[in-house]
Design an enzyme around this catalytic site. Structure first.
Site, PDB file in Angstrom:
ATOM      1  CB  ALA A  16      -0.937   0.452   1.159  1.00 26.42           C
ATOM      2  CB  VAL A 157       5.867   7.349  12.655  1.00 26.05           C
ATOM      3  CG1 VAL A 157       4.923   8.253  12.750  1.00 26.05           C
ATOM      4  CG2 VAL A 157       6.758   7.520  10.995  1.00 26.05           C
ATOM      5  CD  GLU A 258      -6.537 -19.649   0.023  1.00 32.08           C
ATOM      6  OE1 GLU A 258      -7.305 -19.672   0.370  1.00 32.08           O
ATOM      7  OE2 GLU A 258      -5.846 -18.585   0.685  1.00 32.08           O
ATOM      8  NE  ARG A 282      -5.966 -17.416   3.235  1.00 29.97           N
ATOM      9  CZ  ARG A 282      -6.132 -16.567   2.586  1.00 29.97           C
ATOM     10  NH1 ARG A 282      -5.333 -14.720   3.820  1.00 29.97           N
ATOM     11  NH2 ARG A 282      -4.295 -16.350   1.823  1.00 29.97           N
ATOM     12  CG  HIS A 383      -2.405 -14.930   7.183  1.00 29.33           C
ATOM     13  ND1 HIS A 383      -1.341 -14.802   6.494  1.00 29.33           N
ATOM     14  CD2 HIS A 383      -2.774 -14.719   6.176  1.00 29.33           C
ATOM     15  CE1 HIS A 383      -0.394 -15.032   5.303  1.00 29.33           C
ATOM     16  NE2 HIS A 383      -1.502 -14.314   4.850  1.00 29.33           N
ATOM     17  N   GLY A 426      -5.322 -13.427  -1.977  1.00 27.61           N
ATOM     18  CA  GLY A 426      -5.804 -12.726  -2.803  1.00 27.61           C
ATOM     19  C   GLY A 426      -6.551 -11.422  -2.276  1.00 27.61           C
TER      20      GLY A 426
END
Length: 449
Positions: A16, A157, A258, A282, A383, A426
């Site tokens: 991101a 930070v 996966e 999951r 996870h 995904g």
């Protein structure tokens, strides 16, 4: 540069953060990325399966007819219908644009596989079938460098700065431990989740406090603390995903992607019997493994599956894979007395496209017939943290009254709401690119530059 020469500060250098940095730079902004670890990438570096999107040109090239509406419905169902509908709609409709954007930047995802909870091959990955995370991190880092983005590592930070009611900078510790300040017109938090924080796990999910994690050590929820300190609302922090297939017999826990199941692997118990639809969500698969007496299982696959998942080469290289030239040879290594019968039964199910026992309908493109045969011992581990900062679909961080905090945006795992109570495999990589780009767009627009 002087401390106020940046337009935009990005906290975190995973998918991101790097995506936001590249997109913001292309929009003409001067960008700095602060990363507390010694190297970039965050949890994105560990992602292996791929990036979900529907109605893409890649699917069309593979002859796959898919629908955004189906993608939306299956993600909503997989998340227990706790997903934020507006955020999910934005995600689904912008995912194919994100696939195209990556391709236009020299990072094509031209191959497809499938993950649990999905009905179509919509998990995009490199043509080489290499793990998607490292591929994207390396590519995005190079793009950021070419665009003149400043990336500072070992820069943690510790505080968001506010002036006249607007977030306008950060305080951070440099690699000598000295406090420093940077100011800018906006800040994007892309600092990831808290899957590696024993403290926060004990607070929000004490039942999981003893579980191991697939996360890198920096995933300790820093962004949650930073945002909360300036009035941001946090949400769904008890929604933590346990991944079902993690190899934990060594000092480090290794997630087994996966895609291995998506390409045809099965899961068996200590007797060598299947016990679950391997491509259920999951949450369902993890619970099924946990209910076994040993709380662990074996992934079983053959050479055909291995050829379709390049990550298996890495798993084997570090000693996670047991190998037998025949099924009997594999059984001699690990037991699993009923394994040959189970594989025969599975192969008949593939041939007939009918899994009578467990209702599996995907990842049935090839039978397990081509030796050598392989096994990986797996068990569930922490996870992903679905909860996080409350933000809107345009990535504005919201306070407890639902009002946007001026100058503050967030993208990636640090944000809650998109995935509901279970993330589909995904969807995290897709989330980083979709909302990383969106954060750059929204920040730019609201700066008025």
């Amino acid at each position: 540069m002087k401390k106020n020469d940046y337009d935009l500060i990005i906290v975190g250098s995973g998918g991101a953060g790097l995506t936001a940095a590249v997109q913001a730079s292309e929009l003409g902004l001067q960008v700095v990325v602060l990363e507390k670890n010694a190297k970039v990438g965050g949890n994105t570096s560990r992602a292996s399966s791929g990036m979900n999107a529907a109605e893409t040109s890649v699917q069309a090239q593979h002859g796959i007819v898919d629908h955004m509406r189906t993608f939306y419905d299956e993600t909503m169902k997989g998340g227990g219908r706790l997903n934020d509908p507006e955020m999910l709609h934005h995600f689904v409709t912008h995912a194919p644009l994100a696939i195209d954007w990556l391709a236009q930047h020299g990072l094509p995802l031209a191959d497809l596989t499938i993950t649990g909870g999905m009905s179509q091959q919509r998990t995009h990955r490199p043509a080489s079938t290499a793990p998607v995370g490292a591929y994207l991190v390396k590519g995005l880092q190079n793009l950021a460098a070419s665009a003149g983005v400043t990336i500072m590592t070992e820069a943690k930070v510790t505080k968001l700065l506010i002036q006249d009611g607007r977030v306008n900078g950060v305080q951070y510790c440099d690699n000598d431990g000295q406090p420093q300040e940077l100011t800018a017109e906006a800040v994007i938090l892309a600092s990831g989740g808290f899957g590696a924080s024993k403290e926060l796990m004990q607070r929000y999910r004490p039942d999981l406090a003893h579980y191991r994690t697939t996360n890198q050590e920096g995933a300790t929820g820093d962004g949650l603390r930073l945002a909360s300190a300036v009035g941001a609302q946090l949400m769904q922090l008890d929604l933590v995903q346990v991944h079902p297939t993690v190899q934990q017999d060594q000092a480090h826990a290794y997630l087994i992607g996966e895609a291995v199941r998506g390409e045809g692997a099965i899961l068996v118990n200590q007797q060598g019997n299947r016990f679950v639809n391997e491509l259920a969500t999951r949450r369902i698969v993890s619970n099924a493994i946990t209910k076994l007496p040993e709380h662990s299982a074996y992934l079983i696959f053959d050479q055909q599956v291995r050829k379709r998942v390049k990550a298996v080469e890495f798993y084997d290289h570090i000693g996670l894979v047991k190998t037998g030239q025949t099924v009997d040879e594999l059984v001699n290594q690990i037991g699993l007395t009923n394994l040959q019968e189970t594989i025969n039964e599975w192969n008949r199910a593939v041939e007939n496209q009918d899994d009578e026992k467990f209702g599996r309908t995907t990842g049935m493109d090839r039978a397990l017939t081509a030796g050598p045969f392989y096994a990986i011992h797996v068990a569930p581990a922490i996870h992903y943290t679905m909860g996080g900062i409350h933000a809107d679909a345009e990535t504005r961080v919201l306070d407890a009254n639902g009002q946007a905090i001026p100058g503050l945006y967030a993208a990636g795992e640090v944000v809650g709401g998109l995935h509901g109570n279970n993330r589909i495999g995904g969807n995290s990589i897709a989330e980083t690119v979709v909302f990383g780009r969106q954060a750059a767009f929204t920040a730019k627009e609201e700066m008025g530059k």
